[in-house]
Scaffold this motif. Structure first.
Motif, PDB file in Angstrom:
ATOM      1  N   UNK A  53      -7.074  -4.670   9.738  1.00  0.00           N
ATOM      2  CA  UNK A  53      -7.971  -5.592  10.458  1.00  0.00           C
ATOM      3  C   UNK A  53      -9.288  -4.800  10.654  1.00  0.00           C
ATOM      4  N   UNK A  54      -9.458  -3.835  11.121  1.00  0.00           N
ATOM      5  CA  UNK A  54     -10.608  -3.025  11.195  1.00  0.00           C
ATOM      6  C   UNK A  54     -11.493  -3.006   9.945  1.00  0.00           C
ATOM      7  N   UNK A  55     -10.771  -2.546   8.871  1.00  0.00           N
ATOM      8  CA  UNK A  55     -11.441  -2.317   7.550  1.00  0.00           C
ATOM      9  C   UNK A  55     -11.910  -3.586   6.968  1.00  0.00           C
ATOM     10  N   UNK A  56     -11.119  -4.673   7.446  1.00  0.00           N
ATOM     11  CA  UNK A  56     -11.885  -6.024   6.913  1.00  0.00           C
ATOM     12  C   UNK A  56     -13.167  -6.428   7.807  1.00  0.00           C
ATOM     13  N   UNK A  57     -12.991  -5.897   8.796  1.00  0.00           N
ATOM     14  CA  UNK A  57     -14.146  -6.575   9.847  1.00  0.00           C
ATOM     15  C   UNK A  57     -15.416  -5.633   9.351  1.00  0.00           C
ATOM     16  N   UNK A  58     -15.328  -4.549   9.187  1.00  0.00           N
ATOM     17  CA  UNK A  58     -16.366  -3.665   8.908  1.00  0.00           C
ATOM     18  C   UNK A  58     -16.763  -3.633   7.187  1.00  0.00           C
ATOM     19  N   UNK A  59     -15.882  -4.304   6.454  1.00  0.00           N
ATOM     20  CA  UNK A  59     -16.174  -4.333   4.813  1.00  0.00           C
ATOM     21  C   UNK A  59     -15.939  -3.223   4.215  1.00  0.00           C
ATOM     22  N   UNK A  60     -14.692  -2.353   4.591  1.00  0.00           N
ATOM     23  CA  UNK A  60     -14.345  -1.176   3.881  1.00  0.00           C
ATOM     24  C   UNK A  60     -12.967  -1.380   3.299  1.00  0.00           C
ATOM     25  N   UNK A  61     -12.696  -0.675   2.067  1.00  0.00           N
ATOM     26  CA  UNK A  61     -11.487  -0.882   1.377  1.00  0.00           C
ATOM     27  C   UNK A  61     -10.643   0.263   1.493  1.00  0.00           C
ATOM     28  N   UNK A  62      -9.415   0.150   1.950  1.00  0.00           N
ATOM     29  CA  UNK A  62      -8.553   1.158   2.043  1.00  0.00           C
ATOM     30  C   UNK A  62      -8.138   1.791   0.702  1.00  0.00           C
ATOM     31  N   UNK A  63      -8.291   3.136   0.652  1.00  0.00           N
ATOM     32  CA  UNK A  63      -7.971   3.754  -0.578  1.00  0.00           C
ATOM     33  C   UNK A  63      -6.441   3.658  -0.691  1.00  0.00           C
ATOM     34  N   UNK A  80       1.001  -1.116  -0.035  1.00  0.00           N
ATOM     35  CA  UNK A  80       0.035  -0.170  -0.056  1.00  0.00           C
ATOM     36  C   UNK A  80       0.791   1.332  -0.048  1.00  0.00           C
ATOM     37  N   UNK A  81       0.812   2.079  -1.239  1.00  0.00           N
ATOM     38  CA  UNK A  81       1.721   3.465  -1.088  1.00  0.00           C
ATOM     39  C   UNK A  81       0.773   4.311  -0.566  1.00  0.00           C
ATOM     40  N   UNK A  82       1.519   5.551  -0.066  1.00  0.00           N
ATOM     41  CA  UNK A  82       1.046   6.683   0.122  1.00  0.00           C
ATOM     42  C   UNK A  82       0.326   6.743   1.805  1.00  0.00           C
ATOM     43  N   UNK A  83      -0.445   7.748   1.903  1.00  0.00           N
ATOM     44  CA  UNK A  83      -0.787   7.950   3.493  1.00  0.00           C
ATOM     45  C   UNK A  83      -2.504   7.546   3.327  1.00  0.00           C
ATOM     46  N   UNK A  84      -2.759   7.088   4.393  1.00  0.00           N
ATOM     47  CA  UNK A  84      -4.434   6.702   4.445  1.00  0.00           C
ATOM     48  C   UNK A  84      -5.048   8.054   4.927  1.00  0.00           C
ATOM     49  N   UNK A  85      -6.003   8.519   4.204  1.00  0.00           N
ATOM     50  CA  UNK A  85      -6.562   9.857   4.473  1.00  0.00           C
ATOM     51  C   UNK A  85      -7.221   9.702   5.725  1.00  0.00           C
ATOM     52  N   UNK A  86      -7.190  10.709   6.498  1.00  0.00           N
ATOM     53  CA  UNK A  86      -7.794  11.047   7.886  1.00  0.00           C
ATOM     54  C   UNK A  86      -9.211  10.809   7.820  1.00  0.00           C
ATOM     55  N   UNK A  87     -10.116  11.389   6.411  1.00  0.00           N
ATOM     56  CA  UNK A  87     -11.291  11.024   6.220  1.00  0.00           C
ATOM     57  C   UNK A  87     -11.770   9.683   6.420  1.00  0.00           C
ATOM     58  N   UNK A 126      -9.918   7.053   8.039  1.00  0.00           N
ATOM     59  CA  UNK A 126     -10.002   6.667   9.362  1.00  0.00           C
ATOM     60  C   UNK A 126     -11.095   7.232  10.144  1.00  0.00           C
ATOM     61  N   UNK A 127     -11.651   8.352   9.845  1.00  0.00           N
ATOM     62  CA  UNK A 127     -12.579   8.655  10.764  1.00  0.00           C
ATOM     63  C   UNK A 127     -13.937   7.924  10.346  1.00  0.00           C
ATOM     64  N   UNK A 128     -14.154   7.682   9.212  1.00  0.00           N
ATOM     65  CA  UNK A 128     -15.341   6.901   8.647  1.00  0.00           C
ATOM     66  C   UNK A 128     -15.128   5.348   9.176  1.00  0.00           C
ATOM     67  N   UNK A 129     -13.889   4.722   8.997  1.00  0.00           N
ATOM     68  CA  UNK A 129     -13.704   3.274   9.609  1.00  0.00           C
ATOM     69  C   UNK A 129     -14.003   3.363  11.197  1.00  0.00           C
ATOM     70  N   UNK A 130     -13.745   4.302  11.979  1.00  0.00           N
ATOM     71  CA  UNK A 130     -13.963   4.131  13.474  1.00  0.00           C
ATOM     72  C   UNK A 130     -15.395   4.635  13.611  1.00  0.00           C
ATOM     73  N   UNK A 131     -16.339   5.317  12.766  1.00  0.00           N
ATOM     74  CA  UNK A 131     -17.375   5.644  12.910  1.00  0.00           C
ATOM     75  C   UNK A 131     -18.164   4.293  12.818  1.00  0.00           C
ATOM     76  N   UNK A 132     -17.761   3.391  12.027  1.00  0.00           N
ATOM     77  CA  UNK A 132     -18.337   2.184  11.496  1.00  0.00           C
ATOM     78  C   UNK A 132     -18.163   0.971  12.262  1.00  0.00           C
ATOM     79  N   UNK A 133     -17.154   0.961  13.183  1.00  0.00           N
ATOM     80  CA  UNK A 133     -16.626   0.146  14.186  1.00  0.00           C
ATOM     81  C   UNK A 133     -17.303   0.369  15.442  1.00  0.00           C
TER      82      UNK A 133
END
Length: 98
Positions: free
Chosen positions: A88-98, A1-8, A10-17
């Motif tokens: 791991x969190x993204x996998x658990x909530x069904x999100x794909x990391x950009x 995975x190249x680059x940075x994970x956008x803060x948006x 991370x916020x969406x991931x935490x909101x869905x967890x």
């Protein structure tokens, strides 16, 4: 995975967890008012001082001061790096990391 994970993301991931469900899979929690409690998994104690708030989506230990979000919990409890915890969190909530 190249680059940075956008803060948006991370916020969406935490909101869905659901932090209570995440932690309860590893540390048995019991309802205590509007929050949940357990003996802290990060230090040895006889009475519960570890609190998890579904409403605020964080954990806090009044004994040792451990505190954080679902990502921080996975990093500390599972000894994972930031990227591994996010994956791991993204996998658990069904999100794909950009």
């Amino acid at each position: 995975m190249a680059g940075r994970i956008p803060h948006e993301f991370i916020d969406a991931l935490l909101a869905r967890t659901d932090i209570v469900d995440l932690i309860n899979r590893r540390v048995p929690l019991r309802k205590a008012g509007k929050d949940y409690q357990a003996c802290c998994p990060f230090h040895d104690e006889k009475t519960p001082s570890f609190t998890v708030s579904r409403e605020k989506q964080f954990y806090h230990c009044f004994g040792c001061g451990a505190h954080g979000t679902a990502i921080g919990f996975l990093m500390e409890y599972e000894h994972q790096g930031f990227i591994d915890a996010v994956e791991e969190l993204a996998r658990l909530v069904g999100m794909e990391i950009p």
